[in-house]
Design a protein around this motif. Structure first.
Motif, PDB file in Angstrom:
ATOM      1  N   PRO A 246       0.822  -1.230   0.000  1.00 23.91           N
ATOM      2  CA  PRO A 246       0.000   0.000   0.000  1.00 23.91           C
ATOM      3  C   PRO A 246       0.847   1.266   0.000  1.00 23.91           C
ATOM      4  O   PRO A 246       0.549   2.216  -0.733  1.00 23.91           O
ATOM      5  N   MET A 247       1.905   1.306   0.821  1.00 17.16           N
ATOM      6  CA  MET A 247       2.741   2.497   0.920  1.00 17.16           C
ATOM      7  C   MET A 247       3.323   2.873  -0.428  1.00 17.16           C
ATOM      8  O   MET A 247       3.351   4.059  -0.804  1.00 17.16           O
ATOM      9  N   LEU A 248       3.767   1.886  -1.197  1.00 11.33           N
ATOM     10  CA  LEU A 248       4.429   2.178  -2.454  1.00 11.33           C
ATOM     11  C   LEU A 248       3.445   2.278  -3.616  1.00 11.33           C
ATOM     12  O   LEU A 248       3.327   3.331  -4.256  1.00 11.33           O
ATOM     13  N   LEU A 249       2.706   1.212  -3.875  1.00 12.47           N
ATOM     14  CA  LEU A 249       1.853   1.197  -5.065  1.00 12.47           C
ATOM     15  C   LEU A 249       0.658   2.131  -4.935  1.00 12.47           C
ATOM     16  O   LEU A 249       0.371   2.918  -5.842  1.00 12.47           O
ATOM     17  N   LEU A 250      -0.057   2.040  -3.819  1.00 15.81           N
ATOM     18  CA  LEU A 250      -1.230   2.910  -3.651  1.00 15.81           C
ATOM     19  C   LEU A 250      -0.797   4.363  -3.486  1.00 15.81           C
ATOM     20  O   LEU A 250      -1.435   5.283  -4.006  1.00 15.81           O
ATOM     21  N   GLY A 251       0.325   4.563  -2.791  1.00 15.73           N
ATOM     22  CA  GLY A 251       0.817   5.927  -2.596  1.00 15.73           C
ATOM     23  C   GLY A 251       1.210   6.611  -3.885  1.00 15.73           C
ATOM     24  O   GLY A 251       1.059   7.826  -4.029  1.00 15.73           O
ATOM     25  N   LEU A 252       1.714   5.848  -4.861  1.00 19.72           N
ATOM     26  CA  LEU A 252       2.159   6.447  -6.122  1.00 19.72           C
ATOM     27  C   LEU A 252       1.011   6.811  -7.053  1.00 19.72           C
ATOM     28  O   LEU A 252       1.213   7.537  -8.025  1.00 19.72           O
ATOM     29  N   VAL A 253      -0.180   6.289  -6.793  1.00 23.60           N
ATOM     30  CA  VAL A 253      -1.307   6.588  -7.691  1.00 23.60           C
ATOM     31  C   VAL A 253      -2.440   7.351  -7.011  1.00 23.60           C
ATOM     32  O   VAL A 253      -3.408   7.730  -7.668  1.00 23.60           O
ATOM     33  N   TRP A 254      -2.322   7.587  -5.687  1.00 22.95           N
ATOM     34  CA  TRP A 254      -3.404   8.263  -4.957  1.00 22.95           C
ATOM     35  C   TRP A 254      -2.810   9.323  -4.038  1.00 22.95           C
ATOM     36  O   TRP A 254      -2.146   8.999  -3.078  1.00 22.95           O
ATOM     37  N   ARG A 255      -3.077  10.580  -4.343  1.00 19.63           N
ATOM     38  CA  ARG A 255      -2.470  11.682  -3.595  1.00 19.63           C
ATOM     39  C   ARG A 255      -2.925  11.719  -2.141  1.00 19.63           C
ATOM     40  O   ARG A 255      -2.183  12.140  -1.262  1.00 19.63           O
ATOM     41  N   ARG A 256      -4.143  11.295  -1.875  1.00 17.40           N
ATOM     42  CA  ARG A 256      -4.663  11.365  -0.507  1.00 17.40           C
ATOM     43  C   ARG A 256      -4.048  10.310   0.412  1.00 17.40           C
ATOM     44  O   ARG A 256      -4.321  10.315   1.616  1.00 17.40           O
ATOM     45  N   PHE A 257      -3.241   9.420  -0.138  1.00 17.59           N
ATOM     46  CA  PHE A 257      -2.585   8.417   0.699  1.00 17.59           C
ATOM     47  C   PHE A 257      -1.421   9.099   1.410  1.00 17.59           C
ATOM     48  O   PHE A 257      -0.322   9.236   0.868  1.00 17.59           O
ATOM     49  N   THR A 258      -1.650   9.527   2.640  1.00 14.17           N
ATOM     50  CA  THR A 258      -0.718  10.381   3.364  1.00 14.17           C
ATOM     51  C   THR A 258       0.383   9.593   4.068  1.00 14.17           C
ATOM     52  O   THR A 258       0.310   8.369   4.195  1.00 14.17           O
ATOM     53  N   THR A 259       1.357  10.339   4.576  1.00 15.25           N
ATOM     54  CA  THR A 259       2.445   9.718   5.337  1.00 15.25           C
ATOM     55  C   THR A 259       1.912   9.003   6.562  1.00 15.25           C
ATOM     56  O   THR A 259       2.315   7.872   6.869  1.00 15.25           O
ATOM     57  N   ALA A 260       0.988   9.645   7.285  1.00 15.65           N
ATOM     58  CA  ALA A 260       0.426   9.037   8.495  1.00 15.65           C
ATOM     59  C   ALA A 260      -0.292   7.732   8.164  1.00 15.65           C
ATOM     60  O   ALA A 260      -0.146   6.722   8.871  1.00 15.65           O
ATOM     61  N   ALA A 261      -1.060   7.731   7.066  1.00  8.08           N
ATOM     62  CA  ALA A 261      -1.776   6.526   6.670  1.00  8.08           C
ATOM     63  C   ALA A 261      -0.799   5.419   6.309  1.00  8.08           C
ATOM     64  O   ALA A 261      -0.979   4.247   6.696  1.00  8.08           O
ATOM     65  N   ALA A 262       0.246   5.758   5.557  1.00 10.72           N
ATOM     66  CA  ALA A 262       1.230   4.764   5.134  1.00 10.72           C
ATOM     67  C   ALA A 262       1.946   4.145   6.331  1.00 10.72           C
ATOM     68  O   ALA A 262       2.109   2.920   6.412  1.00 10.72           O
ATOM     69  N   VAL A 263       2.370   4.985   7.272  1.00 14.90           N
ATOM     70  CA  VAL A 263       3.125   4.503   8.433  1.00 14.90           C
ATOM     71  C   VAL A 263       2.243   3.666   9.352  1.00 14.90           C
ATOM     72  O   VAL A 263       2.645   2.588   9.807  1.00 14.90           O
ATOM     73  N   CYS A 264       1.038   4.142   9.638  1.00 14.83           N
ATOM     74  CA  CYS A 264       0.135   3.401  10.533  1.00 14.83           C
ATOM     75  C   CYS A 264      -0.247   2.055   9.933  1.00 14.83           C
ATOM     76  O   CYS A 264      -0.271   1.031  10.631  1.00 14.83           O
ATOM     77  N   GLY A 265      -0.559   2.047   8.635  1.00 11.80           N
ATOM     78  CA  GLY A 265      -0.899   0.789   7.987  1.00 11.80           C
ATOM     79  C   GLY A 265       0.258  -0.188   7.996  1.00 11.80           C
ATOM     80  O   GLY A 265       0.085  -1.383   8.288  1.00 11.80           O
ATOM     81  N   LEU A 266       1.460   0.300   7.689  1.00 16.56           N
ATOM     82  CA  LEU A 266       2.648  -0.557   7.683  1.00 16.56           C
ATOM     83  C   LEU A 266       2.915  -1.134   9.063  1.00 16.56           C
ATOM     84  O   LEU A 266       3.188  -2.339   9.198  1.00 16.56           O
ATOM     85  N   ALA A 267       2.852  -0.309  10.098  1.00 15.71           N
ATOM     86  CA  ALA A 267       3.105  -0.782  11.461  1.00 15.71           C
ATOM     87  C   ALA A 267       2.105  -1.856  11.865  1.00 15.71           C
ATOM     88  O   ALA A 267       2.475  -2.889  12.451  1.00 15.71           O
ATOM     89  N   ALA A 268       0.831  -1.638  11.543  1.00 11.17           N
ATOM     90  CA  ALA A 268      -0.192  -2.625  11.895  1.00 11.17           C
ATOM     91  C   ALA A 268       0.027  -3.931  11.138  1.00 11.17           C
ATOM     92  O   ALA A 268      -0.054  -5.024  11.722  1.00 11.17           O
ATOM     93  N   GLY A 269       0.323  -3.842   9.858  1.00 11.98           N
ATOM     94  CA  GLY A 269       0.514  -5.042   9.056  1.00 11.98           C
ATOM     95  C   GLY A 269       1.703  -5.872   9.512  1.00 11.98           C
ATOM     96  O   GLY A 269       1.608  -7.097   9.637  1.00 11.98           O
ATOM     97  N   VAL A 270       2.851  -5.211   9.750  1.00  9.39           N
ATOM     98  CA  VAL A 270       4.054  -5.933  10.182  1.00  9.39           C
ATOM     99  C   VAL A 270       3.834  -6.574  11.548  1.00  9.39           C
ATOM    100  O   VAL A 270       4.236  -7.719  11.782  1.00  9.39           O
ATOM    101  N   ALA A 271       3.168  -5.848  12.467  1.00 10.96           N
ATOM    102  CA  ALA A 271       2.920  -6.393  13.804  1.00 10.96           C
ATOM    103  C   ALA A 271       2.046  -7.637  13.733  1.00 10.96           C
ATOM    104  O   ALA A 271       2.319  -8.654  14.388  1.00 10.96           O
ATOM    105  N   VAL A 272       0.998  -7.581  12.919  1.00 10.86           N
ATOM    106  CA  VAL A 272       0.074  -8.716  12.825  1.00 10.86           C
ATOM    107  C   VAL A 272       0.745  -9.915  12.171  1.00 10.86           C
ATOM    108  O   VAL A 272       0.615 -11.050  12.645  1.00 10.86           O
ATOM    109  N   VAL A 273       1.477  -9.689  11.080  1.00  8.35           N
ATOM    110  CA  VAL A 273       2.088 -10.827  10.396  1.00  8.35           C
ATOM    111  C   VAL A 273       3.157 -11.483  11.273  1.00  8.35           C
ATOM    112  O   VAL A 273       3.270 -12.716  11.311  1.00  8.35           O
ATOM    113  N   CYS A 274       3.930 -10.689  12.012  1.00 11.93           N
ATOM    114  CA  CYS A 274       4.924 -11.271  12.928  1.00 11.93           C
ATOM    115  C   CYS A 274       4.238 -12.062  14.032  1.00 11.93           C
ATOM    116  O   CYS A 274       4.671 -13.169  14.380  1.00 11.93           O
TER     117      CYS A 274
END
Length: 507
Positions: A404-432
């Motif tokens: 999401p951070m890379l692909l969705l961020g490159l095509v959607w301007r509203r995909f903010t830094t906060a959204a990218a970081v929060c989503g990444l942190a949640a995803g990595v925590a859950v998968v681990c």
């Protein structure tokens, strides 16, 4: 091995003897044509797993191993669209990797550095696995004459030798040698083993269907054994989708994209690459054939199913040739992994320090990190082999959380830094959490897909609750959409100097 190093070093002949900037070293000066890109990306995807793991999975579980062919073929289809977009974005802005893209897209150098650190944690196990794979292959095909320890060191020395000097271009040249040997040896084994042991494919398949039918359907032969019975349709489909999305943003794949001469070369490459997957059926099938020839292999021994067939029936010189092909299948991907880690750190982490911010120093820093990364993996192979292997369990599913951070961020301007970081942190925590507690798959679905769904849900929630951005602008980011977002370069336009519409500009 001597020929491999020589070929890797010759790759920079006529290019200043390894001189040039970081772009020349890390992405081949963005000048590789369709053939070199094809062999490089095929070589990066065709690792020691193809000889060891694929045969081992075929031996242990049967049908579930086909997910490798499924996700790689689907990934090439996704790459037909995504590859040119990433290539164009990097070319327009002078970027050399995914951490560069993240830094530029969000305007946060620290975010690129954080992604570089996270990606390194997920990539180091692959270096260690290739070192281990080559060690096992070399020790086996030399009938134990070369010890595992010396084989490990040889893998590190050979790979580091040409990567530091010639970078991505050297890896592409060595891939040509590897592909010739891989295609030749697997083509030979595909004919020889069924004829030698069974009298042909008819008898082999007749015995499989009569004596081992569970190996031919999902969830495979592991039903009821350590949770492997969950490798059914849900797991197969979710793993295929997850890995197909992940492989296109995997740092090593992106390195291949950025080395291309044009976007059209990437499109042609995406069309040609699935043909290489035909080779993957050979070790999978021969792993199942080994059930009747060398029954009773357990644990790590099952990964040697293919080589036990080879050593058992072929003369030493033929075993040596097949061993070289398998060894190069470790060296080429290991080279690209080391190169990518070095580039990420030289460009996105160490460059934050004023002393290492210049172009020449970034390349030197990257080369130093290449040696350091290989050394760490080698030392841990000797001293704590299970540490990085345990990390490898979560590597691919962890890298998926960057989608999401890379692909969705490159095509959607509203995909903010906060959204990218929060989503990444949640995803990595859950998968681990899921993987390290033994809950993968969960409810019959790949744990990485569950984590990716939560990642995306958290990111969208942050966007919905956060400040709404106007079209063509971002919160605290005055740059126009054309500067921030990716575009799809038009096919058939040579260097694609035209200016197609920016994707998602009105998001």
């Amino acid at each position: 091995m001597v020929a491999t190093v020589a070929l890797g070093l010759l790759a920079v002949r006529g290019r200043g003897g390894g001189g040039g900037g970081l772009a020349e070293w890390s992405v081949g000066g963005r000048s590789l044509g369709t053939v070199f890109i094809w062999v490089l990306m095929a070589g990066e995807g065709y690792t020691s797993f193809s000889y060891l793991g694929a045969a081992g999975w075929g031996y242990n579980y049967g049908a579930p191993v086909m997910y490798v062919v499924a996700y790689m073929s689907c990934g090439y289809a996704v790459g037909y669209v995504v590859g040119p977009v990433l290539w164009d974005y990097a070319r327009r802005h002078g970027l050399v990797g995914i951490t560069d893209m993240v830094s530029h897209r969000y305007g946060r150098p620290w975010l690129g550095a954080a992604v570089a650190v996270l990606a390194t944690v997920f990539l180091l196990p692959y270096i260690q696995l290739q070192i281990t794979g080559m060690g096992v292959v070399v020790s086996t095909v030399t009938y134990g004459a070369v010890s595992l320890e010396w084989a490990y060191f040889t893998a590190f020395a050979v790979t580091t030798g040409f990567v530091v000097v010639s970078g991505l271009r050297g890896s592409a040249w060595v891939s040509v040698l590897k592909d010739v040997l891989v295609i030749g040896t697997l083509g030979f084994l595909a004919v020889y083993v069924p004829l030698h042991y069974f009298g042909g494919y008819g008898e082999l398949f007749a015995r499989l269907t009569a004596e081992r039918p569970q190996w031919l359907t999902l969830p495979g032969a592991g039903s009821g054994q350590g949770g492997r019975g969950e490798l059914g349709m849900g797991w197969f489909a979710s793993t295929t989708v997850l890995n197909a999305l992940t492989v296109v943003i995997f740092p090593t794949t992106v390195a291949g994209y950025l080395g291309a001469r044009s976007a059209d070369a990437l499109r042609r490459n995406a069309i040609l690459l699935p043909a290489y997957n035909v080779l993957l059926f050979v070790p999978m099938l021969l792993g199942m054939a080994a059930l009747f020839v060398v029954p009773g292999l357990t644990g790590a021994e099952s990964n040697l199913a293919l080589f036990k067939l080879v050593v058992d029936s072929l003369p030493a010189w033929a075993v040596g040739v097949i061993g070289v092909a398998a060894a190069l299948s470790s060296i080429v991907p290991m080279a690209v992994f080391m190169l990518v880690i070095g580039t990420m750190w030289g460009r996105s982490v160490l460059s934050l320090l004023p002393r290492w911010s210049s172009g020449a120093r970034q390349k030197l820093a990257s080369q130093v990190v290449v040696v350091a990364a290989g050394t760490i993996a080698l030392v841990m192979t000797y001293t704590a082999p299970n540490t990085l292997v345990r990390l490898s369990l979560v590597s691919y599913e962890g890298m998926a959380q960057l989608v999401p951070m890379l692909l969705l961020g490159l095509v959607w301007r509203r995909f903010t830094t906060a959204a990218a970081v929060c989503g990444l942190a949640a995803g990595v925590a859950v998968v681990c959490g899921l993987v390290f507690t033994g809950n993968d798959p969960v409810w019959g679905v790949n744990a990485g897909m569950v984590a990716l769904a939560l990642n995306l849900a958290v990111a969208l929630t942050v966007i919905w609750l956060g400040p709404r951005e106007g079209a063509g602008s971002g919160a605290g980011d005055p740059r126009p959409d054309e500067e921030v977002l990716a575009r799809d370069p038009l096919p058939g336009t040579g260097d694609q100097n035209e200016s197609p519409s920016v994707v998602g500009a009105r998001g």
